[in-house]
Motif scaffolding. Structure first.
Motif, PDB file in Angstrom:
ATOM      1  N   ARG A  99       0.828  -1.213   0.000  1.00  0.00           N
ATOM      2  CA  ARG A  99       0.000   0.000   0.000  1.00  0.00           C
ATOM      3  C   ARG A  99       0.857   1.255   0.000  1.00  0.00           C
ATOM      4  O   ARG A  99       0.593   2.213  -0.736  1.00  0.00           O
ATOM      5  CB  ARG A  99      -0.920   0.006   1.223  1.00  0.00           C
ATOM      6  CG  ARG A  99      -2.061  -0.977   1.143  1.00  0.00           C
ATOM      7  CD  ARG A  99      -2.996  -0.825   2.310  1.00  0.00           C
ATOM      8  NE  ARG A  99      -3.624   0.487   2.336  1.00  0.00           N
ATOM      9  CZ  ARG A  99      -4.484   0.884   3.272  1.00  0.00           C
ATOM     10  NH1 ARG A  99      -4.794   0.072   4.266  1.00  0.00           N
ATOM     11  NH2 ARG A  99      -5.024   2.078   3.223  1.00  0.00           N
ATOM     12  N   GLU A 100       1.900   1.268   0.840  1.00  0.00           N
ATOM     13  CA  GLU A 100       2.782   2.436   0.891  1.00  0.00           C
ATOM     14  C   GLU A 100       3.509   2.632  -0.431  1.00  0.00           C
ATOM     15  O   GLU A 100       3.658   3.767  -0.917  1.00  0.00           O
ATOM     16  CB  GLU A 100       3.784   2.276   2.030  1.00  0.00           C
ATOM     17  CG  GLU A 100       3.171   2.382   3.430  1.00  0.00           C
ATOM     18  CD  GLU A 100       4.219   2.286   4.511  1.00  0.00           C
ATOM     19  OE1 GLU A 100       5.409   2.112   4.168  1.00  0.00           O
ATOM     20  OE2 GLU A 100       3.841   2.378   5.700  1.00  0.00           O
ATOM     21  N   SER A 101       3.965   1.530  -1.033  1.00  0.00           N
ATOM     22  CA  SER A 101       4.654   1.633  -2.321  1.00  0.00           C
ATOM     23  C   SER A 101       3.717   2.172  -3.395  1.00  0.00           C
ATOM     24  O   SER A 101       4.102   3.024  -4.206  1.00  0.00           O
ATOM     25  CB  SER A 101       5.183   0.254  -2.724  1.00  0.00           C
ATOM     26  OG  SER A 101       5.759   0.291  -4.013  1.00  0.00           O
ATOM     27  N   SER A 102       2.464   1.688  -3.405  1.00  0.00           N
ATOM     28  CA  SER A 102       1.490   2.178  -4.382  1.00  0.00           C
ATOM     29  C   SER A 102       1.226   3.663  -4.182  1.00  0.00           C
ATOM     30  O   SER A 102       1.149   4.429  -5.152  1.00  0.00           O
ATOM     31  CB  SER A 102       0.189   1.388  -4.257  1.00  0.00           C
ATOM     32  OG  SER A 102      -0.815   1.913  -5.093  1.00  0.00           O
ATOM     33  N   ALA A 103       1.124   4.086  -2.921  1.00  0.00           N
ATOM     34  CA  ALA A 103       0.882   5.507  -2.648  1.00  0.00           C
ATOM     35  C   ALA A 103       2.066   6.358  -3.112  1.00  0.00           C
ATOM     36  O   ALA A 103       1.887   7.423  -3.715  1.00  0.00           O
ATOM     37  CB  ALA A 103       0.629   5.719  -1.155  1.00  0.00           C
ATOM     38  N   ARG A 104       3.303   5.880  -2.842  1.00  0.00           N
ATOM     39  CA  ARG A 104       4.487   6.643  -3.273  1.00  0.00           C
ATOM     40  C   ARG A 104       4.537   6.752  -4.800  1.00  0.00           C
ATOM     41  O   ARG A 104       4.855   7.809  -5.350  1.00  0.00           O
ATOM     42  CB  ARG A 104       5.754   5.972  -2.756  1.00  0.00           C
ATOM     43  CG  ARG A 104       5.931   6.058  -1.244  1.00  0.00           C
ATOM     44  CD  ARG A 104       7.354   5.700  -0.859  1.00  0.00           C
ATOM     45  NE  ARG A 104       7.464   5.496   0.569  1.00  0.00           N
ATOM     46  CZ  ARG A 104       7.430   4.300   1.161  1.00  0.00           C
ATOM     47  NH1 ARG A 104       7.266   3.211   0.415  1.00  0.00           N
ATOM     48  NH2 ARG A 104       7.541   4.195   2.454  1.00  0.00           N
ATOM     49  N   GLN A 105       4.265   5.665  -5.497  1.00  0.00           N
ATOM     50  CA  GLN A 105       4.282   5.687  -6.958  1.00  0.00           C
ATOM     51  C   GLN A 105       3.256   6.673  -7.511  1.00  0.00           C
ATOM     52  O   GLN A 105       3.533   7.399  -8.475  1.00  0.00           O
ATOM     53  CB  GLN A 105       4.019   4.280  -7.499  1.00  0.00           C
ATOM     54  CG  GLN A 105       5.135   3.289  -7.237  1.00  0.00           C
ATOM     55  CD  GLN A 105       4.794   1.891  -7.696  1.00  0.00           C
ATOM     56  OE1 GLN A 105       3.752   1.659  -8.291  1.00  0.00           O
ATOM     57  NE2 GLN A 105       5.678   0.936  -7.416  1.00  0.00           N
TER      58      GLN A 105
END
Length: 318
Positions: A99-105
């Motif tokens: 989830r955090e990676s998706s938000a950063r992207q």
């Protein structure tokens, strides 16, 4: 109204404490547009949590709506409580990291798009300044040529003032408190979680759900009569909603409740032998007329398997 249940996906109805909920917006739209099932929105909106006028997901279905959908093979029941198995610490950490990676992207993509738009605006502004300077230079050259042709000194000619020349945009001093905001999409559906084991808690018929204790409606003759009356009204093309605030079992709409007012308040009579008090008839007739509706007494005959309707309106004489 025949349904093509073999060729369309079934709507998942998530059951908790013997109530069926719909959590997906697409499923809510399908139920309303294709199957004339409205339900009642019961959740608060994220930014309007302190009000109770405009509500959001989940959609709570009437038990009669659930029975109709299951009998027509348009939906499946999911034991929502048992479908949620506790995740391991590793699975939870991996899910949070994804989830955090998706938000950063998404933030990086939004920032890149913002910088591109800023560069495009800056390039457009620079082009406008350059064109303006070229026009001013042409005017000055024309003024000088005219002065020479008339025998005047160049310094006697009124040339464009330097103050009138365009001033290049100065870069704004960045503010220390300036924060850019972005919209980040985070999936909220339980069915997308790896530990949501809906496949092992799904029931395709009312009988199997009843045996598992997930669903018990209808259990009495009156509840069975309500289901049959609801089905009969639904087959006639009506939309139904709860009728308790108008003293009945259902409100009957000729079309989508977002477009039409209800025409009838329906009260279910479980059998031809059921007692109906005269005062009850008077009360329903007067209440229906006061609210600009007719009151329907819907009598279910188990032996004939048919519904008989009696419409009551209050009339004044003299």
């Amino acid at each position: 109204m025949a349904s093509d249940s073999n060729h369309e996906p079934k709507v998942p109805l998530r059951v908790s404490n013997l109530k069926a909920y719909v959590w997906d917006v697409e499923d809510v739209a399908t139920l309303r547009a294709k199957h004339h099932i409205c339900g009642v929105l019961a959740g608060t909106l994220p930014h309007l949590s302190q009000q109770n006028v405009f509500l959001g997901l989940p959609l709570v279905l009437l038990p009669e709506e659930v029975v109709l959908l299951m009998e027509r093979q348009l939906a499946v029941l999911i034991d929502d409580r048992n479908a949620h198995t506790p995740p391991s610490a590793e699975a939870l950490a991996h899910w949070n990291a994804v989830r955090e990676s998706s938000a950063r992207q998404q933030i990086v993509a939004a920032e890149t798009e913002r910088q591109s738009e800023k560069a495009a605006r800056l390039s457009s502004s620079e082009d406008a300044i350059r064109k303006r300077q070229e026009r001013e230079a042409k005017r000055a050259a024309a003024a000088r040529a005219k002065a020479l042709a008339e025998g005047l000194a160049v310094d006697e000619v009124l040339l464009p003032s330097p103050a009138s020349a365009p001033v290049e945009d100065r870069p704004a001093t960045p503010s220390k408190n300036l924060v850019h905001t972005f919209n980040v999409t985070i999936p909220a559906s339980s069915s997308e979680l790896v530990w949501y084991a809906s496949a092992t808690s799904t029931y395709y018929t009312l009988e199997t759900a009843r045996e598992a204790g997930v669903w018990t409606y209808p259990a009495t003759p009156y509840e069975r009569a309500k289901c049959r009356v609801y089905q009969d009204l639904w087959e006639k093309g009506n939309f139904m909603g709860g009728g308790i605030k108008f003293g009945g079992d259902f409100l009957v709409y000729p079309g989508d409740p977002l477009r039409y007012h209800s025409h009838f308040v329906a009260t279910v009579v479980e059998s031809p032998e059921a007692t109906l008090m005269p005062m009850e008839i008077v009360a329903h007739g007067r209440l229906g007329t006061a609210t600009k509706k007719s009151h329907l007494f819907c009598e279910w005959d188990e032996d004939k398997e048919q519904v008989t309707y009696f419409s009551v309106e209050w009339s004044g004489f003299g």
